[in-house]
Design an enzyme around this catalytic site. Structure first.
Site, PDB file in Angstrom:
ATOM      1  CB  SER A 119      70.607  21.666  30.408  1.00 30.88           C
ATOM      2  OG  SER A 119      71.570  20.642  30.448  1.00 30.88           O
ATOM      3  CE  LYS A 146      73.017  21.739  34.398  1.00 27.94           C
ATOM      4  NZ  LYS A 146      71.876  22.021  33.516  1.00 27.94           N
TER       5      LYS A 146
END
Length: 832
Positions: free
Chosen positions: A706, A749
């Site tokens: 990611s 996140k």
């Protein structure tokens, strides 16, 4: 005598102790001895002339001595220590008389030590030590041996020694009978005395006394004395064994008499104690509604118990087994509360948010209400620590009106913890599943399997494999425990597993559970949780009343934002508890009667603020991008730093990156190279300059795809000298074609970006569905962009202004250019 005699009858000639003839013994005893010898200290034994002795060398000085001697003439002096407890002996700790020895074999051991096989030659006396480092070395004077082979007195003593030694061989259960033949075949009187002296079970001091005795006749007399004592010990041991055997025979006789007495009592109807106990157990069995197979097994065990002697070990084992059968709730079920409104109220009162879980439980109740009977679902709540997974199980049990049982699986490595031990083992018990059912008292409790991702496995078995049957709706109606060996129905148990990481749960086990993700809390959710649950609970636990303690919403937000960084609320509760304790202390000393904690008071109770938004300071120069990461405690921001230096086109990666993260960096660099013209990057930047990518917090391992978008942004930023906007964070996997692929942990996140002061977040287009689960209040002040290709990312994150001109920055003088310089292949990436 000890078991060393066995060596002389080994079938392997290389391992057998040589039996020297009198002539060889005389030649050995008169051999020349060097004036100076290295001295090796023995701890627990004494070496005699002619005897072969294997020893292990572990001291550094001794290892050096053996190495030097083996490389030379292989002659060493061997003396015994006065005390075996001394690790590093001094000169005064060694006996003065020892034995010259030859190193026959040197064997290196895996642990660094060495084993040597040495053979004694002749005795010597130490005159003076010449050196002590690195090992002892001394001037020695040989001692002459007496070889009176034809002496009648000596021959008589030798015959007596052989007879005594052979008698010991026959009496000792640890010595093979073949040892007697070996002793009979020893021709040399001197070697016979030395060999038997070496194998005597006496102290080192007594053996040293034998070695120091000059007269062979006196030495033979001392050996005979020791052999006489050994025979007395063996005779006494035999007497003790005989007495023990007599006691055992007497116990067997008493057992037979008791059995006969029991038969007589049965005829007379006098065996009341056992009969009454069995009768009581039968009454308990009548009151239980047992399955047919269980009832048959119970009847069989009751018959066995009635025939058993109460004093026998089997009686207690059988009684314990019957008690377990009768204590388990085979067909006992608690009544479910099928009032959906009441259940929903209980779930909402106990937990704020967690809508997915509440919806699933209410659906189960609704189907149960309509159908009347159904198999219970097997759920797995997974998410970061502190979000309420475990406490949620208790609320579900309360909402359903069921008993609650919790089994912690963290660190469990033994399969028997799940399935139990077989009854053949002493102290055997059923596994923890059936123990939990007994504790619950019903066959349909809420059974929580806490920390299912922390299961281990070793030589004792794999408990996660044992759970496959427990958590399979098609199998758990007939769960078979090793202890009971009877099928138990677990199909109506509502199993709830909890985990932090899904990838640590074996795939077959994960396939058997319905996965429900419990994500981290937003700031508003934490505020509500603190107001509704944490503050009241800590106020009560610390001895205060609501009238004595009050805390404002601004203070709670200050604690959430400045003193905690987590997805859950555990650290938040501990921090609130610290504030409450500070107030309780002031109330206890009479300093105040009521406290209202404002945001300005936090520093006095908690100290300086711990967390600040550092994004702006970290991204003021080109080459720094802000990524988003998912950690065991929720989301966090992650800085990607890139810099360039003169070199040959290498890619250097640091920061303890995993293989997947390294490959993301390599893919990002390949994309930048392939699109250098479109990005305005001169080719000399890749040919004559090295690029270094570093991820701070180097002590923390990092991995995953990611960070690919952030890595590519950092690389383009350093090569184009355009800064990444400091209020922008990003996440997403990249491909060589420039596509941005979806990743996980989006909610955590995004919330981490909000906490860190980020204003703009870039997410993969296919992650838009994950953002829809986040409330609008949590996203307030945060602009979310969905990107499909890297061109979209670069257009959003890079400033238009260039700090330096890339053509000038990466220009290389003509005289420094290497005509054969080529970019380093990706396979040669340097990773520190």
């Amino acid at each position: 005598m000890n078991e060393s005699l066995y060596l002389i009858v080994d079938d392997d000639p290389e391992q057998s102790i040589p039996l020297p003839t009198p002539a060889e013994e005389k030649e050995m005893g008169t051999a020349d001895v060097p004036d100076s010898l290295p001295i090796l200290a023995l701890r627990n034994t004494v070496l005699f002339p002619g005897v072969v002795l294997p020893i292990t060398v572990g001291r550094d000085a001794s290892l050096k001595l053996v190495k030097d001697a083996f490389a030379g003439d292989r002659l060493i002096g061997v003396t015994a220590q006065r005390s075996s407890e001394i690790e590093d002996p001094e000169l005064e700790d060694l006996y003065e008389i020892g034995t010259v020895a030859t190193i026959l074999k040197l064997i290196k051991m895996p642990d660094g030590s060495k084993s040597i096989v040495i053979q004694g030659k002749r005795r010597f006396r130490i005159e003076e030590y010449e050196q002590t480092e690195p090992y002892f070395r001394a001037r020695v004077n040989p001692i002459d041996e007496q070889f009176a082979v034809d002496d009648i007195e000596l021959q008589a003593r030798i015959r007596s020694i052989k007879e005594l030694a052979i008698q010991i061989v026959h009496m000792s259960p640890n010595l093979p009978s073949e040892a007697a033949f070996a002793i009979q075949n020893i021709e040399s009187p001197t070697f016979l005395i030395h060999f038997i002296a070496s194998n005597l079970q006496v102290d080192v001091g007594d053996k040293q006394k034998l070695l120091e005795t000059i007269s062979l006749i006196d030495r033979a007399d001392q050996v005979m004395d020791h052999l006489d004592r050994e025979i007395q010990v063996l005779q006494l041991s035999e007497e003790i064994r005989s007495r023990v055997k007599t006691d055992v025979d007497r116990q067997q006789r008493e057992y037979l008499l008791r059995q006969q007495m029991k038969a007589i009592q049965d005829e007379l109807g006098e065996s009341e104690p056992v009969a009454s106990e069995v009768s009581e157990l039968r009454e308990r069995a009548k009151d239980k509604d047992l399955p047919e197979t269980v009832a048959k097994a119970l009847d069989k065990e009751l018959e066995k118990l009635a025939r058993s002697n109460p004093a026998s070990p089997d009686y207690a084992v059988t009684r314990n087994y019957i008690d377990w059968i009768l204590d388990l709730p085979w067909t006992e079920f608690s009544e479910d509360h099928l009032d959906l409104e009441r259940s929903e109220t209980i779930l909402n009162d106990d937990h704020f948010g967690l809508d997915k879980v509440k919806k699933r439980i209410l659906e189960y109740l609704a189907v149960l209400k309509l159908k009347g009977d159904m198999k219970a679902p097997i759920l797995c709540f997974y998410g970061p620590p502190g979000v309420g997974k475990t406490s949620l199980g208790k609320s579900i049990a309360r909402a359903l009106g069921r008993k609650f049982v919790r089994m912690s699986l963290g660190g469990v490595r033994d399969e028997a913890e799940i399935r139990g031990h077989r009854r053949t083992y002493v102290g055997a018990l059923p596994g923890r599943v059936l123990q939990g059912m007994k504790k619950a008292g019903t066959s349909n409790p809420v059974f929580m399997l806490d920390e299912v991702d922390k299961l281990g496995s070793d030589f004792r078995g794999d408990p996660s494999s044992a759970l496959l049957e427990v958590l399979d709706p098609e199998q758990n109606h007939a769960f078979n425990d090793h202890y009971l060996e009877l099928d138990y129905d677990l199909s109506r148990v509502l199993f709830i597993a909890t985990a932090n990481y899904l990838d640590r749960i074996p795939a077959p086990l994960r396939d058997r559970m319905e996965m429900i993700e419990i994500t981290g809390y937003t700031q508003d959710e934490k505020l509500e949780i603190a107001k509704r649950y944490l503050v009241p609970r800590q106020t009560e636990e610390n001895g205060l009343t609501p009238e004595q303690f009050e805390i404002t919403d601004e203070s709670l937000l200050g604690i959430i934002d400045g003193y905690t960084r987590e997805s859950g609320v555990r650290q938040l509760e501990r921090t609130i508890a610290s504030v409450v304790r500070g107030v309780a202390k002031r109330v206890a000393v009479g300093e105040l009667e009521h406290a209202r904690v404002d945001e300005s008071d936090l520093k006095g109770y908690l100290g300086a603020r711990r967390f600040f938004a550092e994004v702006a300071q970290r991204t003021q120069v080109p080459g720094v991008a802000t990524g988003l990461a998912y950690t065991p405690v929720g989301g966090d921001i992650l800085f990607i730093e890139a810099s360039v230096s003169r070199g040959s086109g290498r890619l250097i990666l640091t920061g303890q990156l995993g293989d997947v993260m390294k490959e993301s960096a390599q893919a990002a660099l390949s994309y930048v190279k392939a699109n250098a013209d479109d990005l305005g990057i001169p080719l000399s930047a890749f040919r004559y300059w090295d690029v270094h990518v570093h991820v701070p917090a180097g002590a923390v391992p990092k991995d995953g795809p990611s960070a690919g978008v952030a890595m590519l942004s950092a690389l383009v930023s350093i090569y184009t000298q355009r800064r990444v906007k400091h209020t922008t964070a990003m996440t997403g996997e990249i491909t060589l074609r420039g596509l941005v692929l979806p990743v996980g942990g989006i909610k955590e996140k995004v919330l981490a970006a909000k906490r860190a002061g980020i204003k703009q977040v870039l997410l993969p287009e296919k992650n838009e569905k994950d953002v829809e689960e986040i409330t609008e209040d949590a996203l307030e002040g945060l602009q979310v962009h969905y990107v499909k290709r890297m061109e979209d990312v670069l257009g959003l994150v890079l400033d238009e202004k260039q700090e330096k001109d890339p053509d000038e920055m990466f220009s290389v003088p003509e005289d420094e250019r290497k005509t054969d310089a080529v970019p380093v292949p990706l396979a040669e990436t340097v990773v520190n």
